[in-house]
Write an enzyme that holds these catalytic residues in place. Structure first.
Site, PDB file in Angstrom:
ATOM      1  N   LYS A   1       0.802  -1.219   0.000  1.00  0.00           N
ATOM      2  CA  LYS A   1       0.000   0.000   0.000  1.00  0.00           C
ATOM      3  C   LYS A   1       0.840   1.277   0.000  1.00  0.00           C
ATOM      4  CE  LYS A   1      -4.451  -1.561   1.574  1.00  0.00           C
ATOM      5  NZ  LYS A   1      -4.259  -2.992   1.925  1.00  0.00           N
TER       6      LYS A   1
ATOM      7  N   GLU B   1      -9.803   6.905   3.697  1.00  0.00           N
ATOM      8  CA  GLU B   1     -10.682   5.953   4.364  1.00  0.00           C
ATOM      9  C   GLU B   1      -9.836   4.726   4.669  1.00  0.00           C
ATOM     10  OE1 GLU B   1     -10.391   5.998   1.050  1.00  0.00           O
ATOM     11  OE2 GLU B   1      -9.882   3.880   0.819  1.00  0.00           O
TER      12      GLU B   1
ATOM     13  N   SER C   1       1.494  -9.885  -1.000  1.00  0.00           N
ATOM     14  CA  SER C   1       1.162  -8.462  -0.869  1.00  0.00           C
ATOM     15  C   SER C   1       1.561  -7.873   0.482  1.00  0.00           C
ATOM     16  CB  SER C   1      -0.335  -8.254  -1.106  1.00  0.00           C
ATOM     17  OG  SER C   1      -1.103  -9.081  -0.242  1.00  0.00           O
TER      18      SER C   1
HETATM   19  C1  LIG Z   1      -5.145  -3.993   1.579  1.00  0.00           C
HETATM   20  C2  LIG Z   1      -4.454  -5.252   1.304  1.00  0.00           C
HETATM   21  C3  LIG Z   1      -4.832  -6.093   0.243  1.00  0.00           C
HETATM   22  C4  LIG Z   1      -6.022  -5.824  -0.638  1.00  0.00           C
HETATM   23  O1  LIG Z   1      -5.965  -4.642  -1.381  1.00  0.00           O
HETATM   24  P1  LIG Z   1      -5.739  -4.625  -2.943  1.00  0.00           P
HETATM   25  O2  LIG Z   1      -6.057  -3.202  -3.297  1.00  0.00           O
HETATM   26  O3  LIG Z   1      -6.691  -5.599  -3.578  1.00  0.00           O
HETATM   27  O4  LIG Z   1      -4.330  -4.970  -3.209  1.00  0.00           O
HETATM   28  C5  LIG Z   1      -4.097  -7.238   0.011  1.00  0.00           C
HETATM   29  N1  LIG Z   1      -3.038  -7.567   0.794  1.00  0.00           N
HETATM   30  C6  LIG Z   1      -2.651  -6.794   1.820  1.00  0.00           C
HETATM   31  C7  LIG Z   1      -1.476  -7.225   2.640  1.00  0.00           C
HETATM   32  C8  LIG Z   1      -3.333  -5.614   2.118  1.00  0.00           C
HETATM   33  O5  LIG Z   1      -2.941  -4.846   3.150  1.00  0.00           O
END
Ligand SMILES: *Cc1c(COP(=O)(O)O)cnc(C)c1O
Length: 401
Positions: free
Chosen positions: A89, A111, A377
């Site tokens: 993020k 948000e 992610s």
């Molecule tokens: C917020 C988040 C997501 C989901 O958000 P996307 O916009 O779909 O990438 C996925 N993995 C993690 C670790 C997150 O913090």
């Protein structure tokens, strides 16, 4: 086929900017301003310097030997979990705060659901000395309290939202209301490939550094700059957008995504918007939405706070409809087990969001030596209690728990 955004802000039939009239000028200004700024040499220099020195990029592309043996492919993990603040993020918030500064904005709003985007926003506001206000459903404030404390420590003001279900979509609505009251001095940092045009495109471009690096790293490691298969989880769709950005129109590359099935797509407890959603409007965009027959948004359910969103980015709605991507719904128990599997086979505790795409591995046919890149992610430190509370789902990895 071109899967990118068109000049009206649509991906096929999805996207656009459906906003109150009072925001028209400010969204229009952003539509006019963002590409010249993002493509300027000055912006690129500052953005890439921050990504390198502050976020810690490039993130490694790691060959996962034991997982590769298990699944009969050559599996590379794109390690977004190693970024500052623990997920992808921050790639987006670093870019949007630079954009806000260049547009002369003084005040930042955002948000947040689980609090991850709120923390990433509060972090860059501290870095850039900007006023930061975060809207968060009261239910989420209570269940994600450590992230609230992190945001406050970083100097942000957290506003608990008490309308509706008091969760993410109510926080989004409240952020939009605040924006309506301060359109001139305020920049709204959107956290995923969602919201009115141009936000889905802005966020996809900010995250596209992920696939830019994959190209270079794959070439170095395999002698080829494209994989056979790309894999990522989708909540709103930003880490997936970044992972596929430079391969979207390259049909040699298969795209497999995982959304959160919750307790199952045949139950009322699911967040699988692509499987269960219908065409509607959410946060200024036309896209697939989980809604009742009257168009009232229904709450999403999943064990993973970051995937708990009743909409989906318009880019992904379009690619799924055109069969460019294959989207699997992964249930809570499958995700938990997959989180334990990556932990035991590679020594990497993934975020529960990321564990959803790991759980897709046993459901896919791979040919031998197939090159697969899977984006992790985020890191699982925030989820340790959830993993341990659900250790009965760890399957063959339950020993010593
Ligand atoms: C917020 C988040 C997501 C989901 O958000 P996307 O916009 O779909 O990438 C996925 N993995 C993690 C670790 C997150 O913090």
């Amino acid at each position: 086929m071109n899967y990118n955004i068109d000049n009206r802000g649509f991906y096929g039939q999805y996207g656009g900017a459906y906003i109150p009239e009072i925001l028209y000028k400010c969204v229009h200004d952003l539509q006019e301003a963002y590409i010249p700024i993002l493509e300027s040499e000055e912006f690129k220099r500052e953005y890439h310097a921050l990504l390198r020195d502050y976020v810690g990029r490039p993130s490694p592309l790691y060959y996962a030997r034991r997982m590769s043996e298990k699944y009969g492919c050559r599996l590379f993990l794109k390690r977004e979990d190693l970024n500052h603040t623990g997920a992808h993020k921050i790639n987006n918030t670093v870019g949007q705060i630079l954009l806000a500064k260049k547009m002369g904005k003084k005040r930042i709003i955002a948000e947040t659901g689980a609090g991850q985007h709120g923390v990433a926003t509060a972090t860059v506001c501290a870095l850039m000395d900007m006023q930061c206000e975060v809207f968060m459903g009261k239910t989420d404030v209570e269940r994600q309290y450590t992230n609230v404390q992190r945001m406050r420590m970083l100097g942000a003001q957290v506003h608990p939202v008490t309308t509706g279900n008091m969760t993410l979509s109510d926080a989004c609505s409240q952020a939009i209301r605040d924006w309506c009251c301060h359109p001139d001095d305020t920049f709204y940092i959107v956290g995923s490939t969602m919201g009115p045009h141009p936000y889905p495109d802005i966020v996809a471009r900010m995250q596209s550094v992920i696939s830019e690096e994959i190209k270079e790293q794959l070439l170095e490691k395999t002698g080829r700059d494209y994989p056979d298969t790309l894999m990522a989880c989708i909540g709103g769709g930003s880490n997936a957008a970044g992972t596929i950005y430079h391969y979207m129109n390259d049909e040699r590359v298969r795209i497999i995504l995982a959304e959160a099935g919750g307790k199952g797509i045949d139950t009322d407890y699911t967040a699988a918007t692509i499987h269960r959603g219908t065409l509607g409007f959410i946060h200024g965009a036309k896209t697939l939405v989980m809604q009742n027959d009257d168009g009232q948004i229904e709450e999403a359910f999943t064990i993973s706070a970051g995937l708990d969103y009743p909409g989906i980015g318009p880019m992904h709605a379009n690619m799924a409809e055109k069969k460019r991507s294959t989207v699997l719904a992964i249930n809570d128990d499958e995700a938990i087990r997959a989180g334990y599997e990556l932990t035991r086979l590679e020594g990497i505790i993934p975020a529960i969001e990321s564990a959803h795409i790991i759980a897709a591995l046993p459901k896919i046919q791979f040919h031998n030596d197939e090159i697969v890149v899977l984006t992790v992610s985020g890191r699982g430190d925030k989820d340790i209690n959830t993993y341990l509370d659900n250790k009965q789902m760890a399957g063959e990895y339950a020993n010593n728990l």
